[in-house]
Design an enzyme around this catalytic site. Structure first.
Site, PDB file in Angstrom:
ATOM      1  CD  GLN A 160      63.770  20.093 -50.289  1.00 44.05           C
ATOM      2  OE1 GLN A 160      64.418  20.799 -51.059  1.00 44.05           O
ATOM      3  NE2 GLN A 160      62.463  19.982 -50.388  1.00 44.05           N
TER       4      GLN A 160
ATOM      5  CG  HIS B 276      69.100  20.199 -48.259  1.00 46.80           C
ATOM      6  ND1 HIS B 276      68.116  20.993 -48.813  1.00 46.80           N
ATOM      7  CD2 HIS B 276      69.528  19.398 -49.269  1.00 46.80           C
ATOM      8  CE1 HIS B 276      67.959  20.684 -50.085  1.00 46.80           C
ATOM      9  NE2 HIS B 276      68.796  19.718 -50.390  1.00 46.80           N
TER      10      HIS B 276
HETATM   11  C1  BJW Z   1      54.078  26.678 -47.689  1.00 46.78           C
HETATM   12  C2  BJW Z   1      53.584  27.410 -46.607  1.00 46.78           C
HETATM   13  C3  BJW Z   1      52.712  26.722 -45.738  1.00 46.78           C
HETATM   14  C4  BJW Z   1      54.885  28.709 -47.718  1.00 46.78           C
HETATM   15  N1  BJW Z   1      52.393  25.428 -45.980  1.00 46.78           N
HETATM   16  N2  BJW Z   1      53.729  25.412 -47.907  1.00 46.78           N
HETATM   17  C5  BJW Z   1      69.908  20.488 -61.959  1.00 46.78           C
HETATM   18  C6  BJW Z   1      69.414  21.606 -62.585  1.00 46.78           C
HETATM   19  C7  BJW Z   1      69.760  22.879 -62.151  1.00 46.78           C
HETATM   20  C8  BJW Z   1      70.612  23.073 -61.069  1.00 46.78           C
HETATM   21  C9  BJW Z   1      71.099  21.973 -60.422  1.00 46.78           C
HETATM   22  C10 BJW Z   1      70.750  20.701 -60.876  1.00 46.78           C
HETATM   23  N3  BJW Z   1      71.345  19.790 -60.055  1.00 46.78           N
HETATM   24  C11 BJW Z   1      72.046  20.466 -59.113  1.00 46.78           C
HETATM   25  C12 BJW Z   1      71.921  21.793 -59.307  1.00 46.78           C
HETATM   26  C13 BJW Z   1      72.539  22.873 -58.495  1.00 46.78           C
HETATM   27  C14 BJW Z   1      71.809  23.141 -57.219  1.00 46.78           C
HETATM   28  C15 BJW Z   1      70.372  23.552 -57.534  1.00 46.78           C
HETATM   29  O1  BJW Z   1      69.430  22.802 -57.405  1.00 46.78           O
HETATM   30  N4  BJW Z   1      70.173  24.807 -57.929  1.00 46.78           N
HETATM   31  C16 BJW Z   1      68.835  25.310 -58.260  1.00 46.78           C
HETATM   32  C17 BJW Z   1      68.439  26.389 -57.251  1.00 46.78           C
HETATM   33  C18 BJW Z   1      68.858  25.821 -59.653  1.00 46.78           C
HETATM   34  N5  BJW Z   1      71.840  22.000 -56.330  1.00 46.78           N
HETATM   35  C19 BJW Z   1      72.892  21.727 -55.568  1.00 46.78           C
HETATM   36  O2  BJW Z   1      73.908  22.383 -55.621  1.00 46.78           O
HETATM   37  C20 BJW Z   1      72.800  20.521 -54.647  1.00 46.78           C
HETATM   38  N6  BJW Z   1      73.926  19.676 -54.770  1.00 46.78           N
HETATM   39  C21 BJW Z   1      74.126  18.892 -55.837  1.00 46.78           C
HETATM   40  O3  BJW Z   1      73.363  18.865 -56.757  1.00 46.78           O
HETATM   41  O4  BJW Z   1      75.263  18.118 -55.739  1.00 46.78           O
HETATM   42  C22 BJW Z   1      75.708  17.411 -56.887  1.00 46.78           C
HETATM   43  C23 BJW Z   1      76.730  18.253 -57.580  1.00 46.78           C
HETATM   44  C24 BJW Z   1      77.746  18.820 -56.857  1.00 46.78           C
HETATM   45  C25 BJW Z   1      78.690  19.591 -57.507  1.00 46.78           C
HETATM   46  C26 BJW Z   1      78.563  19.814 -58.859  1.00 46.78           C
HETATM   47  C27 BJW Z   1      77.501  19.254 -59.575  1.00 46.78           C
HETATM   48  C28 BJW Z   1      76.560  18.486 -58.910  1.00 46.78           C
HETATM   49  C29 BJW Z   1      72.802  20.980 -53.196  1.00 46.78           C
HETATM   50  C30 BJW Z   1      71.601  21.762 -52.854  1.00 46.78           C
HETATM   51  C31 BJW Z   1      71.705  22.226 -51.408  1.00 46.78           C
HETATM   52  C32 BJW Z   1      70.615  23.233 -51.045  1.00 46.78           C
HETATM   53  N7  BJW Z   1      70.945  23.855 -49.819  1.00 46.78           N
HETATM   54  C33 BJW Z   1      69.967  24.768 -49.206  1.00 46.78           C
HETATM   55  C34 BJW Z   1      70.618  25.357 -47.935  1.00 46.78           C
HETATM   56  C35 BJW Z   1      70.670  24.298 -46.839  1.00 46.78           C
HETATM   57  C36 BJW Z   1      71.152  24.841 -45.537  1.00 46.78           C
HETATM   58  C37 BJW Z   1      70.254  25.940 -45.029  1.00 46.78           C
HETATM   59  O5  BJW Z   1      69.086  25.696 -44.663  1.00 46.78           O
HETATM   60  O6  BJW Z   1      70.729  27.065 -45.000  1.00 46.78           O
HETATM   61  O7  BJW Z   1      68.781  24.047 -48.859  1.00 46.78           O
HETATM   62  S1  BJW Z   1      69.362  26.030 -50.305  1.00 46.78           S
HETATM   63  C38 BJW Z   1      67.706  26.015 -49.692  1.00 46.78           C
HETATM   64  O8  BJW Z   1      66.797  25.524 -50.698  1.00 46.78           O
HETATM   65  C39 BJW Z   1      67.695  24.958 -48.581  1.00 46.78           C
HETATM   66  C40 BJW Z   1      66.370  24.294 -48.797  1.00 46.78           C
HETATM   67  O9  BJW Z   1      66.372  23.026 -48.172  1.00 46.78           O
HETATM   68  C41 BJW Z   1      66.276  24.245 -50.291  1.00 46.78           C
HETATM   69  C42 BJW Z   1      64.884  24.065 -50.816  1.00 46.78           C
HETATM   70  O10 BJW Z   1      64.061  25.138 -50.445  1.00 46.78           O
HETATM   71  P1  BJW Z   1      62.560  24.870 -50.000  1.00 46.78           P
HETATM   72  O11 BJW Z   1      62.544  24.070 -48.750  1.00 46.78           O
HETATM   73  O12 BJW Z   1      61.804  24.335 -51.132  1.00 46.78           O
HETATM   74  O13 BJW Z   1      62.089  26.340 -49.589  1.00 46.78           O
HETATM   75  P2  BJW Z   1      61.513  27.516 -50.542  1.00 46.78           P
HETATM   76  O14 BJW Z   1      61.591  28.773 -49.777  1.00 46.78           O
HETATM   77  O15 BJW Z   1      62.137  27.484 -51.860  1.00 46.78           O
HETATM   78  O16 BJW Z   1      59.987  27.118 -50.767  1.00 46.78           O
HETATM   79  C43 BJW Z   1      59.062  27.163 -49.690  1.00 46.78           C
HETATM   80  C44 BJW Z   1      57.732  26.683 -50.223  1.00 46.78           C
HETATM   81  O17 BJW Z   1      56.825  26.617 -49.144  1.00 46.78           O
HETATM   82  C45 BJW Z   1      57.094  27.612 -51.263  1.00 46.78           C
HETATM   83  O18 BJW Z   1      56.694  26.857 -52.388  1.00 46.78           O
HETATM   84  C46 BJW Z   1      55.882  28.194 -50.541  1.00 46.78           C
HETATM   85  O19 BJW Z   1      54.790  28.442 -51.404  1.00 46.78           O
HETATM   86  C47 BJW Z   1      55.574  27.109 -49.556  1.00 46.78           C
HETATM   87  N8  BJW Z   1      54.864  27.515 -48.354  1.00 46.78           N
HETATM   88  N9  BJW Z   1      54.080  28.673 -46.616  1.00 46.78           N
HETATM   89  C48 BJW Z   1      52.889  24.839 -47.030  1.00 46.78           C
HETATM   90  N10 BJW Z   1      52.163  27.371 -44.629  1.00 46.78           N
END
Ligand code: BJW
Ligand code: ZN
Length: 252
Positions: A103, A121
């Site tokens: 991601q 992403h």
């Molecule tokens: C460690 C550590 C160490 C710390 N070692 N670990 C179903 C239900 C509810 C909502 C939705 C759903 N389906 C879709 C949605 C809406 C939405 C969504 O999911 N919202 C939720 C937040 C509720 N999804 C979307 O909109 C997606 N599109 C989609 O579904 O399209 C279909 C559609 C379209 C139109 C209408 C309807 C459907 C798109 C999602 C795009 C996400 N984009 C981002 C930004 C990307 C660009 C950028 O980088 O700026 O992606 S948001 C951000 O979150 C980024 C990341 O890739 C993504 C995930 O985050 P990640 O990587 O998990 O990071 P963190 O910070 O959350 O977690 C870090 C973790 O690391 C923690 O757990 C720590 O503990 C751990 N950690 N140190 C190992 N040393």
């Protein structure tokens, strides 16, 4: 060292030739000094994602969104891949069927020598013209002017996937297929909150894979994972490779 030791099954799977899928999130780059999104001090602390990571925010204020991404590009350009990135590349280098679905947009997996990977992403290092649709690589740091413009005069946007946007179908399709085929699925450094990426390990579980979460914190996946290794990926993954006899230095 992981607080819970890895299971013998996990070490056997790592030693074998069965297909492996790795899903990574921002936490895998944390030890390279790159901020995650949702941890304390993360990118979303004090910044509303709706103001920087949606198509509506970009329409409203492209310069603000670009300032956010320009700072992210600068941080990623200064960072180096860490032991977790290298360990994941070393698993691939054993030659078994393998896919990394990340991601992350920072490019650190690629710089660690990863080959078989899909970016769910997008990437910080490409831009797309909002007028003519042309996608080009752009590694300038800092970007000048902000917001940057295409040769056609159109506004350029980062080639990343914002909330409400659809993931690249080929990348997501490959990840879903790999989830159905994998015997081992490692889920590293993701909060498992963002769909549809968070559904990939669920697919792997349903298809019978051994799903291992590597994260210092618990997530919504934790209760369903086959095992959880609690701690930083940069410590846990090299330790796993050591136990499985996979050399770290085989990664390019
Ligand atoms: C460690 C550590 C160490 C710390 N070692 N670990 C179903 C239900 C509810 C909502 C939705 C759903 N389906 C879709 C949605 C809406 C939405 C969504 O999911 N919202 C939720 C937040 C509720 N999804 C979307 O909109 C997606 N599109 C989609 O579904 O399209 C279909 C559609 C379209 C139109 C209408 C309807 C459907 C798109 C999602 C795009 C996400 N984009 C981002 C930004 C990307 C660009 C950028 O980088 O700026 O992606 S948001 C951000 O979150 C980024 C990341 O890739 C993504 C995930 O985050 P990640 O990587 O998990 O990071 P963190 O910070 O959350 O977690 C870090 C973790 O690391 C923690 O757990 C720590 O503990 C751990 N950690 N140190 C190992 N040393
Ligand atoms: Zn253009």
């Amino acid at each position: 060292m992981p607080s819970t030791p890895p299971s013998p099954r996990l070490i056997d799977l790592l030693r074998g030739r069965d297909p492996v899928l790795v899903l990574t999130g921002a936490g895998v780059s944390r030890e390279s000094g790159i901020a995650t999104f949702r941890d304390a001090g993360g990118l979303w602390e004090g910044v509303d994602p709706a103001e920087v990571a949606t198509p509506e925010a970009f329409q409203r204020d492209p310069a603000r969104v670009w300032r956010f991404y320009d700072a992210r590009r600068a941080q990623a350009a200064d960072a180096e891949p860490n032991a977790a990135h290298r360990a994941i590349a070393a698993i691939e280098a054993t030659g078994r069927p393998f896919l990394l679905a990340t991601q992350n947009v920072d490019g650190l997996h690629e710089r660690a020598g990863q080959r078989g990977m899909v970016r769910l992403h997008g990437t910080l290092w490409k831009v797309r013209c909002t007028t003519c649709g042309l996608v080009t690589e752009d590694r300038r740091v800092p970007l000048v002017p902000l917001p940057p413009l295409c040769a056609c005069g159109g506004l350029l946007r980062p080639e990343v996937v914002w909330f409400g946007e659809v993931l690249p179908m080929d990348a997501f399709g490959r990840a879903e297929r790999a989830a159905r085929e994998a015997r081992l699925c490692l889920v590293v450094g993701t909060s498992s909150l963002v769909e549809p990426a968070a559904g990939i390990p669920r697919t792997a579980l349903e298809a019978g894979a051994h799903v291992v979460e590597i994260n210092p914190e618990r997530t919504p996946l934790s209760p369903f994972a086959s095992e959880c290794l609690t701690g930083p990926a940069g410590e846990i993954l090299p330790e796993l490779l050591l136990r499985a006899g996979i050399p770290m230095e085989t990664a390019a």
